[in-house]
Write a protein that holds these residues in place. Sequence first.
Motif, PDB file in Angstrom:
ATOM      1  N   ALA B  87       6.870   3.072   1.395  1.00  0.00           N
ATOM      2  CA  ALA B  87       5.761   2.838   0.466  1.00  0.00           C
ATOM      3  C   ALA B  87       4.796   1.862   1.130  1.00  0.00           C
ATOM      4  O   ALA B  87       5.024   1.391   2.245  1.00  0.00           O
ATOM      5  CB  ALA B  87       6.271   2.248  -0.845  1.00  0.00           C
ATOM      6  N   GLU B  88       3.726   1.569   0.424  1.00  0.00           N
ATOM      7  CA  GLU B  88       2.799   0.537   0.887  1.00  0.00           C
ATOM      8  C   GLU B  88       3.035  -0.721   0.061  1.00  0.00           C
ATOM      9  O   GLU B  88       3.203  -0.652  -1.163  1.00  0.00           O
ATOM     10  CB  GLU B  88       1.348   0.992   0.748  1.00  0.00           C
ATOM     11  N   TYR B  89       3.043  -1.845   0.733  1.00  0.00           N
ATOM     12  CA  TYR B  89       3.366  -3.111   0.088  1.00  0.00           C
ATOM     13  C   TYR B  89       2.165  -4.047   0.210  1.00  0.00           C
ATOM     14  O   TYR B  89       1.611  -4.243   1.293  1.00  0.00           O
ATOM     15  CB  TYR B  89       4.602  -3.734   0.729  1.00  0.00           C
ATOM     16  N   PHE B  90       1.800  -4.626  -0.924  1.00  0.00           N
ATOM     17  CA  PHE B  90       0.645  -5.521  -0.972  1.00  0.00           C
ATOM     18  C   PHE B  90       1.078  -6.905  -1.412  1.00  0.00           C
ATOM     19  O   PHE B  90       1.766  -7.067  -2.418  1.00  0.00           O
ATOM     20  CB  PHE B  90      -0.400  -5.005  -1.966  1.00  0.00           C
ATOM     21  N   CYS B  91       0.642  -7.883  -0.663  1.00  0.00           N
ATOM     22  CA  CYS B  91       0.804  -9.273  -1.041  1.00  0.00           C
ATOM     23  C   CYS B  91      -0.460  -9.711  -1.782  1.00  0.00           C
ATOM     24  O   CYS B  91      -1.569  -9.275  -1.443  1.00  0.00           O
ATOM     25  CB  CYS B  91       1.006 -10.120   0.218  1.00  0.00           C
ATOM     26  N   ALA B  92      -0.309 -10.541  -2.795  1.00  0.00           N
ATOM     27  CA  ALA B  92      -1.465 -10.957  -3.580  1.00  0.00           C
ATOM     28  C   ALA B  92      -1.321 -12.414  -3.982  1.00  0.00           C
ATOM     29  O   ALA B  92      -0.208 -12.925  -4.142  1.00  0.00           O
ATOM     30  CB  ALA B  92      -1.626 -10.078  -4.822  1.00  0.00           C
ATOM     31  N   VAL B  93      -2.449 -13.077  -4.165  1.00  0.00           N
ATOM     32  CA  VAL B  93      -2.460 -14.482  -4.549  1.00  0.00           C
ATOM     33  C   VAL B  93      -3.411 -14.678  -5.714  1.00  0.00           C
ATOM     34  O   VAL B  93      -4.450 -14.017  -5.800  1.00  0.00           O
ATOM     35  CB  VAL B  93      -2.857 -15.384  -3.360  1.00  0.00           C
ATOM     36  N   LYS B  94      -3.057 -15.555  -6.589  1.00  0.00           N
ATOM     37  CA  LYS B  94      -3.910 -15.916  -7.716  1.00  0.00           C
ATOM     38  C   LYS B  94      -3.945 -17.432  -7.821  1.00  0.00           C
ATOM     39  O   LYS B  94      -2.912 -18.074  -7.864  1.00  0.00           O
ATOM     40  CB  LYS B  94      -3.366 -15.330  -9.011  1.00  0.00           C
TER      41      LYS B  94
END
Lengths: 115, 113
Positions: B87-94
Amino acid sequence: SQTIHQWPATLVQPVGSPLSLECTVEGTSNPNLYWYRQAAGRGLQLLFYSVGIGQISSEVPQNLSASRPQDRQFILSSKKLLLSDSGFYLCAWTPRRWRVNTEAFFGQGTRLTVV
Amino acid sequence: AQSVTQLDSQVPVFEEAPVELRCNYSSSVSVYLFWYVQYPNQGLQLLLKYLSGSTLVESINGFEAEFNKSQTSFHLRKPSVHISDTAEYFCAVKGTGANNLFFGTGTRLTVIP
């Protein structure tokens, strides 16, 4: 429970034609709403977000516009599509007051191909 | 402003081998960190998140990520991958005061039988 609907799932449109993608949220009130675009090899780019009816923030200059005519409805539009508008468009929502134990919820996406 | 860097655009790995997907972030404020997974032609699903407390967070399907404040990293690991992890994996920040999630460019994980 909350759900998010996004349609259509796929769309093929000619260059210069208009665009309207719709996203609706059920089971919550006053959500923050978002449109993201995922272009090949470029990850996710935030296009617009909205914290209320008629309130739209644009993150990047572009050929697209967004509107929020109702609390739980978010529409992505274009008057004339460009080839570069092709991509995978994702709608998302978060609670208005984004507390620590919540996440962003995504629709299933719309794959737009401009030909 | 926040930003996220995922250095590896594609990671091929053999089945049952370990994997690490790298994520670094920059932010001038305290952050919340997330990993999302996207299966083909689908939306994003939350895999795991760091909000506070223990710096090691785990998902129900064997992934884990460790928040490292000094290195501003939130790498995703799994000791033994399965075909279904492709799959495709996304890192995210808030940011703690923000309304937006900022995503990295994604890492496509391909598990080879």
